[in-house]
Enzyme design. Structure first.
Site, PDB file in Angstrom:
ATOM      1  N   ASP A  22      -0.852  -0.794  -0.496  1.00 49.80           N
ATOM      2  CA  ASP A  22      -0.120  -2.057  -0.384  1.00 49.80           C
ATOM      3  C   ASP A  22      -0.826  -3.214  -1.077  1.00 49.80           C
ATOM      4  O   ASP A  22      -0.731  -4.366  -0.650  1.00 49.80           O
ATOM      5  CB  ASP A  22       0.113  -2.426   1.096  1.00 49.80           C
ATOM      6  CG  ASP A  22       0.933  -1.370   1.816  1.00 49.80           C
ATOM      7  OD1 ASP A  22       1.779  -0.740   1.157  1.00 49.80           O
ATOM      8  OD2 ASP A  22       0.719  -1.174   3.031  1.00 49.80           O
ATOM      9  N   GLY A  71       5.643   2.391  -0.443  1.00 51.10           N
ATOM     10  CA  GLY A  71       6.652   1.333  -0.447  1.00 51.10           C
ATOM     11  C   GLY A  71       6.171   0.294  -1.440  1.00 51.10           C
ATOM     12  O   GLY A  71       5.186  -0.404  -1.175  1.00 51.10           O
ATOM     13  N   HIS A  72       6.782   0.234  -2.597  1.00 61.41           N
ATOM     14  CA  HIS A  72       6.340  -0.686  -3.652  1.00 61.41           C
ATOM     15  C   HIS A  72       7.390  -1.784  -3.828  1.00 61.41           C
ATOM     16  O   HIS A  72       8.538  -1.490  -4.156  1.00 61.41           O
ATOM     17  CB  HIS A  72       6.123   0.071  -4.966  1.00 61.41           C
ATOM     18  CG  HIS A  72       5.005   1.068  -4.896  1.00 61.41           C
ATOM     19  ND1 HIS A  72       4.594   1.816  -5.965  1.00 61.41           N
ATOM     20  CD2 HIS A  72       4.195   1.430  -3.867  1.00 61.41           C
ATOM     21  CE1 HIS A  72       3.583   2.594  -5.596  1.00 61.41           C
ATOM     22  NE2 HIS A  72       3.325   2.380  -4.322  1.00 61.41           N
ATOM     23  N   GLN A 128      -0.358   4.655  -2.764  1.00 58.60           N
ATOM     24  CA  GLN A 128      -1.434   4.513  -1.773  1.00 58.60           C
ATOM     25  C   GLN A 128      -2.628   3.793  -2.423  1.00 58.60           C
ATOM     26  O   GLN A 128      -2.412   3.003  -3.336  1.00 58.60           O
ATOM     27  CB  GLN A 128      -1.841   5.883  -1.196  1.00 58.60           C
ATOM     28  CG  GLN A 128      -0.790   6.504  -0.268  1.00 58.60           C
ATOM     29  CD  GLN A 128       0.383   7.125  -0.979  1.00 58.60           C
ATOM     30  OE1 GLN A 128       0.219   8.003  -1.809  1.00 58.60           O
ATOM     31  NE2 GLN A 128       1.584   6.681  -0.661  1.00 58.60           N
ATOM     32  N   LYS A 158       0.778  -3.017  -6.110  1.00 59.46           N
ATOM     33  CA  LYS A 158       0.902  -2.187  -7.329  1.00 59.46           C
ATOM     34  C   LYS A 158       2.293  -2.325  -7.952  1.00 59.46           C
ATOM     35  O   LYS A 158       2.441  -2.401  -9.169  1.00 59.46           O
ATOM     36  CB  LYS A 158       0.646  -0.703  -6.986  1.00 59.46           C
ATOM     37  CG  LYS A 158      -0.737  -0.443  -6.406  1.00 59.46           C
ATOM     38  CD  LYS A 158      -0.902   0.997  -5.957  1.00 59.46           C
ATOM     39  CE  LYS A 158      -0.116   1.361  -4.718  1.00 59.46           C
ATOM     40  NZ  LYS A 158      -0.502   0.691  -3.483  1.00 59.46           N
TER      41      LYS A 158
HETATM   42  P1  GDP Z   1       2.286  -1.806  -3.129  1.00 63.67           P
HETATM   43  O1  GDP Z   1       2.554  -0.705  -2.166  1.00 63.67           O
HETATM   44  O2  GDP Z   1       0.871  -1.764  -3.643  1.00 63.67           O
HETATM   45  O3  GDP Z   1       3.269  -1.889  -4.252  1.00 63.67           O
HETATM   46  O4  GDP Z   1       2.402  -3.160  -2.297  1.00 63.67           O
HETATM   47  P2  GDP Z   1       3.575  -3.541  -1.256  1.00 63.67           P
HETATM   48  O5  GDP Z   1       4.782  -3.885  -2.019  1.00 63.67           O
HETATM   49  O6  GDP Z   1       3.686  -2.523  -0.186  1.00 63.67           O
HETATM   50  O7  GDP Z   1       2.930  -4.796  -0.556  1.00 63.67           O
HETATM   51  C1  GDP Z   1       2.550  -5.938  -1.280  1.00 63.67           C
HETATM   52  C2  GDP Z   1       3.316  -7.145  -0.687  1.00 63.67           C
HETATM   53  O8  GDP Z   1       2.775  -8.317  -1.212  1.00 63.67           O
HETATM   54  C3  GDP Z   1       4.779  -7.157  -1.070  1.00 63.67           C
HETATM   55  O9  GDP Z   1       5.502  -7.763  -0.042  1.00 63.67           O
HETATM   56  C4  GDP Z   1       4.792  -8.024  -2.326  1.00 63.67           C
HETATM   57  O10 GDP Z   1       6.052  -8.666  -2.542  1.00 63.67           O
HETATM   58  C5  GDP Z   1       3.754  -9.026  -1.977  1.00 63.67           C
HETATM   59  N1  GDP Z   1       2.995  -9.583  -3.101  1.00 63.67           N
HETATM   60  C6  GDP Z   1       2.562  -8.958  -4.230  1.00 63.67           C
HETATM   61  N2  GDP Z   1       1.801  -9.806  -4.958  1.00 63.67           N
HETATM   62  C7  GDP Z   1       1.751 -10.973  -4.273  1.00 63.67           C
HETATM   63  C8  GDP Z   1       1.086 -12.218  -4.490  1.00 63.67           C
HETATM   64  O11 GDP Z   1       0.367 -12.429  -5.464  1.00 63.67           O
HETATM   65  N3  GDP Z   1       1.271 -13.177  -3.523  1.00 63.67           N
HETATM   66  C9  GDP Z   1       2.042 -12.974  -2.424  1.00 63.67           C
HETATM   67  N4  GDP Z   1       2.154 -13.965  -1.531  1.00 63.67           N
HETATM   68  N5  GDP Z   1       2.678 -11.824  -2.196  1.00 63.67           N
HETATM   69  C10 GDP Z   1       2.518 -10.829  -3.099  1.00 63.67           C
HETATM   70  P1  IMO Z   2       1.708   2.347  -0.946  1.00 61.13           P
HETATM   71  O1  IMO Z   2       1.962   3.210  -2.161  1.00 61.13           O
HETATM   72  C1  IMO Z   2      -0.440   1.856   2.811  1.00 61.13           C
HETATM   73  C2  IMO Z   2      -1.265   5.517   5.075  1.00 61.13           C
HETATM   74  C3  IMO Z   2      -0.563   5.703   6.412  1.00 61.13           C
HETATM   75  C4  IMO Z   2      -1.612   6.519   7.137  1.00 61.13           C
HETATM   76  C5  IMO Z   2      -2.152   7.424   6.042  1.00 61.13           C
HETATM   77  C6  IMO Z   2      -1.528   8.816   6.002  1.00 61.13           C
HETATM   78  O2  IMO Z   2       2.864   1.540  -0.522  1.00 61.13           O
HETATM   79  O3  IMO Z   2       0.444   1.564  -1.133  1.00 61.13           O
HETATM   80  P2  IMO Z   2       0.855   9.734   5.238  1.00 61.13           P
HETATM   81  O4  IMO Z   2       2.228   9.395   5.719  1.00 61.13           O
HETATM   82  O5  IMO Z   2       0.624   9.514   3.790  1.00 61.13           O
HETATM   83  O6  IMO Z   2       0.413  11.108   5.674  1.00 61.13           O
HETATM   84  O7  IMO Z   2      -0.102   8.701   6.036  1.00 61.13           O
HETATM   85  O8  IMO Z   2      -1.915   6.759   4.828  1.00 61.13           O
HETATM   86  N1  IMO Z   2      -0.365   5.259   3.932  1.00 61.13           N
HETATM   87  C7  IMO Z   2      -0.237   4.069   3.337  1.00 61.13           C
HETATM   88  N2  IMO Z   2      -0.762   2.863   3.640  1.00 61.13           N
HETATM   89  N3  IMO Z   2       0.335   1.998   1.721  1.00 61.13           N
HETATM   90  C8  IMO Z   2       0.840   3.197   1.386  1.00 61.13           C
HETATM   91  O9  IMO Z   2       1.509   3.423   0.232  1.00 61.13           O
HETATM   92  C9  IMO Z   2       0.615   4.297   2.234  1.00 61.13           C
HETATM   93  N4  IMO Z   2       0.993   5.596   2.225  1.00 61.13           N
HETATM   94  C10 IMO Z   2       0.371   6.176   3.262  1.00 61.13           C
HETATM   95  O10 IMO Z   2      -0.329   4.466   7.024  1.00 61.13           O
HETATM   96  O11 IMO Z   2      -2.666   5.685   7.553  1.00 61.13           O
HETATM   97 MG    MG Z   3       3.253  -0.461  -0.200  1.00 63.31          MG
END
Ligand code: GDP
Ligand code: IMO
Ligand code: MG
Length: 439
Positions: free
Chosen positions: A13, A40-41, A226, A16
């Site tokens: 998270d 979840g991206h 991840q 990416k």
């Molecule tokens: P990912 O799994 O690495 O793609 O990240 P996620 O989408 O799960 O979580 C990142 C969260 O931060 C999302 O809600 C994005 O919309 C938000 N986000 C990404 N970059 C920024 C930033 O520079 N500032 C803020 N405030 N939010 C951001």
């Molecule tokens: P993105 O791509 C954050 C964590 C789960 C748990 C562990 C194992 O959005 O960054 P799993 O279901 O993969 O067997 O769970 O990994 N986890 C993540 N945490 N971002 C993710 O993906 C994750 N995918 C799995 O919360 O701790």
């Molecule tokens: Mg994510």
């Protein structure tokens, strides 16, 4: 050759999705190499905000081809839903989506098994998985009984393949809990084949395609899922996911030789979050009025996939340094800097001690990692809203000092900073190697 990887450098998270969406304008292909619907991206531009699970974040650029590689695991029902959602948002996937015939299928019982294994682990042992069936599907793959997408098209042999899984150790685990192990292999086969059939126009030998495209001079962006600390070998085992999330994972997960990779970007949040259990040395468990909750509120730190509140803490420079050793980033993207806009002081963890002695790197044993005491440095905050800033030189001096310190601690150049969730809320650092790449 200008193939580049974008990899999470913490516990997932890191942002990416946003970074890939921004950079992929300069590439011809975006490819995912591991993970599945546990990811979840988030991609946000203007009023549009999408959460992607299987599909690479390049999907919003119509000229970019998108690949879901052999190292991924697929929940066919969810994937079809995701594709439908994109189509109804006006995204044309025809001729530009390629899904590996070797990616493994998450069968319905794998999700049940995920829950059963979590329940059996009891308090203290639970990983806090996303319950998407990721672990059991990779288990079946490693045990050489898993089902690949290409085989899911063959309805005549599919029921036997599924019956084989159900009669083995994974089936036994199901039967011990309820009668789920009696699941009807014929019915599952019928559903699975029907869903695979709907995906047929996209199914391909993606390793061959990617290699051909690379030979043709197309630029490929590899999108990690991840994060490094969730890697099954190098992460905070056993509180990890079941795939190799480090850059090296892309070679196996896509059939790409290391010689075809020309650089790696690490994505780091300006602080640290983690969702699920396991060690997190800089976690702030300081109650509803504490800094941990303030980071959660300002960063909207609730899981994109499961909605769970993320654990929050200060930037862990030791874990980040460790991640840099494993990935050798050319440049770092520091996201969510704006979340720190309203703090008087900001802490950075610059060292660990274990039982009073300094240690290097991240311990191999979770019980040791749980006892780590972080050593902190305190820096002044900047107390200025950065969300409207678009140029590096306009960032507050204390924000630049904070970024410079992160760069020193991790040992990597900072090439980009995020100051908000939107695609446009990104600052490329002039003179960085990332800026040079994007010229
Ligand atoms: P990912 O799994 O690495 O793609 O990240 P996620 O989408 O799960 O979580 C990142 C969260 O931060 C999302 O809600 C994005 O919309 C938000 N986000 C990404 N970059 C920024 C930033 O520079 N500032 C803020 N405030 N939010 C951001
Ligand atoms: P993105 O791509 C954050 C964590 C789960 C748990 C562990 C194992 O959005 O960054 P799993 O279901 O993969 O067997 O769970 O990994 N986890 C993540 N945490 N971002 C993710 O993906 C994750 N995918 C799995 O919360 O701790
Ligand atoms: Mg994510």
């Amino acid at each position: 050759m200008r193939n580049l990887a974008v990899v999470g450098a913490q516990w997932g998270d890191e942002g990416k999705g946003k970074v890939v969406d921004l950079l992929c304008e300069r590439f011809d292909v975006v490819a995912r190499f591991q993970g599945g619907p546990n990811a979840g991206h988030t991609v946000k531009f203007g009023e549009t905000c999408h959460a992607l699970h299987h599909v690479p974040s390049g999907v919003f650029r119509p000229d970019v081809r998108i690949v879901i590689g052999n190292g991924t695991v697929l929940d066919l029902a969810r994937l079809l839903e995701e594709l439908e959602g994109l189509r109804s948002a006006g995204i044309d996937l025809t001729g530009r989506l390629f899904i590996s015939d070797r990616a493994h299928v998450i069968l319905p019982m794998m999700k049940e098994l995920d829950a059963i294994q979590e329940d059996a682990a009891g308090t203290g042992g639970k990983i806090g998985t996303t319950l998407r069936g990721i672990g059991p599907t990779y288990q079946a793959k490693a045990a050489r009984i898993g089902l690949r997408l290409g085989e899911a098209l063959k309805e005549d042999t599919l029921a036997d393949r599924i019956a084989n899984i159900l009669s083995g150790p994974l089936g036994n685990q199901l039967r011990q809990v309820d009668n789920a192990g009696q699941a009807d292999a014929v019915a599952i086969a019928k559903d699975t084949a029907a869903m695979a059939g709907r995906l047929k126009p996209y199914i391909a030998d993606t390793a061959l395609l990617l290699n051909q495209w690379s030979d043709d001079g197309l630029g490929i962006l590899f999108e990690g899922a991840q994060g490094t600390l969730l890697d099954v070998d190098h992460g905070s085992y056993p509180f990890v996911t079941s795939s190799n999330t480090v850059t090296g994972g892309l070679c196996g997960g896509l059939g790409i030789a290391p010689t075809l990779l020309s650089g790696v970007l690490g994505v780091f949040k300006a602080y640290t979050t983690r969702v699920g259990s396991g060690p997190m040395p800089t976690e702030l468990e300081d109650g509803p009025d504490g800094f941990g909750q303030k980071l959660r509120d300002r960063g909207h730190e609730y899981g994109t996939t499961t909605g769970r509140p993320r654990r929050c803490g200060w930037f862990d420079g030791v874990a980040a340094w460790y991640a840099h050793r494993l990935n050798r980033f050319e440049s770092a993207c520091i996201t969510l800097l704006d979340v720190l806009d309203d703090f008087d002081h900001i802490l950075i963890c610059t060292g660990y001690t274990l039982d009073g002695d300094p240690i290097t790197g991240f311990p191999s044993c979770a019980a040791d990692a749980e006892r780590i005491e972080p050593v902190y440095e305190t820096l002044p905050g900047w107390k200025i809203d950065t969300t409207g800033i678009r140029k590096w030189e306009d960032l507050p001096a204390n924000a630049i000092a904070y970024l410079d310190r992160l760069s020193d601690v991790v040992g990597v150049e900072i090439g980009m900073v995020g100051v908000g969730p939107d695609r446009t809320q990104s600052i490329i650092r002039p003179g960085s190697s990332l800026a040079a790449r994007l010229k």
